[in-house]
Design a protein around this motif. Structure first.
Motif, PDB file in Angstrom:
ATOM      1  N   UNK A 135     -18.732  -6.721 -25.599  1.00 42.88           N
ATOM      2  CA  UNK A 135     -19.197  -5.685 -24.684  1.00 42.88           C
ATOM      3  C   UNK A 135     -18.620  -4.341 -25.095  1.00 42.88           C
ATOM      4  N   UNK A 136     -19.139  -3.284 -24.495  1.00 43.75           N
ATOM      5  CA  UNK A 136     -18.637  -1.935 -24.732  1.00 43.75           C
ATOM      6  C   UNK A 136     -18.317  -1.289 -23.389  1.00 43.75           C
ATOM      7  N   UNK A 137     -17.454  -0.269 -23.426  1.00 44.82           N
ATOM      8  CA  UNK A 137     -17.197   0.566 -22.266  1.00 44.82           C
ATOM      9  C   UNK A 137     -18.056   1.813 -22.414  1.00 44.82           C
ATOM     10  N   UNK A 138     -18.906   2.051 -21.439  1.00 44.08           N
ATOM     11  CA  UNK A 138     -19.868   3.153 -21.476  1.00 44.08           C
ATOM     12  C   UNK A 138     -19.489   4.169 -20.408  1.00 44.08           C
ATOM     13  N   UNK A 139     -19.482   5.453 -20.768  1.00 45.42           N
ATOM     14  CA  UNK A 139     -19.094   6.473 -19.792  1.00 45.42           C
ATOM     15  C   UNK A 139     -20.050   7.652 -19.804  1.00 45.42           C
ATOM     16  N   UNK A 140     -20.165   8.244 -18.625  1.00 43.58           N
ATOM     17  CA  UNK A 140     -20.924   9.468 -18.419  1.00 43.58           C
ATOM     18  C   UNK A 140     -19.956  10.489 -17.846  1.00 43.58           C
ATOM     19  N   UNK A 141     -19.856  11.641 -18.478  1.00 47.27           N
ATOM     20  CA  UNK A 141     -18.916  12.660 -18.022  1.00 47.27           C
ATOM     21  C   UNK A 141     -19.190  13.027 -16.564  1.00 47.27           C
TER      22      UNK A 141
END
Length: 280
Positions: A43-49
């Protein structure tokens, strides 16, 4: 100085394409810098500012394309922010994290998917279907896929392609709201017997709601499948993905580092999924 990747730092990905799969569920194709590699089950860690960060399963097949695919269902503040993004927008990604699915080469393979649980299993299905095709049909691949209703079935075009390649696919819905539905109705566990596999000499991969995983593991065990060949990927609340925050600690294990892939044998030993330790 070395050029070893910093696992704490996100990279900027460009959204190449966005596809709506169902209500509140979108598939994103991301273009990442060269050298980003992963394996099925990670899995990945996904971020939105301004919104935050969330763990998301990888659903693309390793080695097929440079693009990374993630499937996001709107369930909270961060996932809602991700699902407002459009093609051409940037998004931050770090990883990949976690253990991949083990592939032990058994002739028969069974996938049990519940709802959006098909997302992390999809790349492994593609890999094993392709391997099965190259081997000339040595062994069988079966998929039992359950959804709440026909409108929530994901990747229907790919499911049809798997059938064309000789995969035994059993589809079921909790309730049917359209007359054209040709699949089954009822819970996934009601249709495990339709899988064309030798349960005692088979490997099963599961993902779905907690109750489905628990019930399917119990039934597979009763059918004679060894605990080390019943394999699932578990969701957990986490903040870091690298074993530092402790939010995903369960049964002496950190789901992000020592999972998210676990066998029933491991789940029983460490009581990772409450209620499963008493099965069998």
């Amino acid at each position: 100085m070395g050029t070893e990747k910093n696992i704490y730092l996100p990279v900027t990905a460009i959204i190449r394409n966005v596809r709506e799969l169902a209500k509140d569920v979108k598939l994103f194709s991301l273009v990442l810098p060269e050298g980003f590699t992963y394996r099925a089950g990670q899995f990945v860690m996904v971020s939105v500012l301004g919104a935050g960060e969330v763990p998301i399963s990888i659903t693309s097949t390793p080695g097929v394309s440079r693009e990374l695919e993630i499937c996001v269902r709107t369930v909270g503040h961060v996932s809602a922010a991700v699902n407002t993004l459009k093609a051409g927008d940037d998004i931050l990604v770090r990883g990949p994290y976690g253990r991949p699915f083990p592939v032990n080469g058994h002739r028969d393979v069974l996938f049990i998917c519940g709802g959006i649980g098909i997302v992390p299993l999809r790349p492994l299905i593609h890999q094993l279907v392709n391997a099965h095709t190259r081997s000339g049909g040595n062994g069988t691949v079966s998929v039992v896929y359950g959804s709440r209703n026909p409108s929530e079935v994901l990747f229907m075009d790919e499911v049809s392609s798997w059938m064309d390649q000789g995969v035994n696919v059993v589809m079921t819905v909790d309730r049917c709201d359209i007359e054209s539905w040709k699949g089954c109705t009822g819970l996934v566990t009601e249709h495990l017997g339709k899988a064309k596999v030798d349960f005692k000499n088979c490997t099963a991969y599961l993902c779905g709601p907690h109750a489905m995983i628990q019930a399917a593991m119990r039934d597979l065990s009763l059918m004679g499948m060894p605990d080390d060949r019943i394999i699932t990927t578990l969701e957990a609340h986490m903040k870091c993905g690298v074993g530092k925050c402790g939010h995903c600690y369960c049964g002496g294990k950190l789901i992000c580092e020592e999972g998210p892939i676990f066998s029933l044998e491991e789940i029983k030993k460490f009581n990772i999924l409450p209620g499963v330790d008493s099965l069998g």
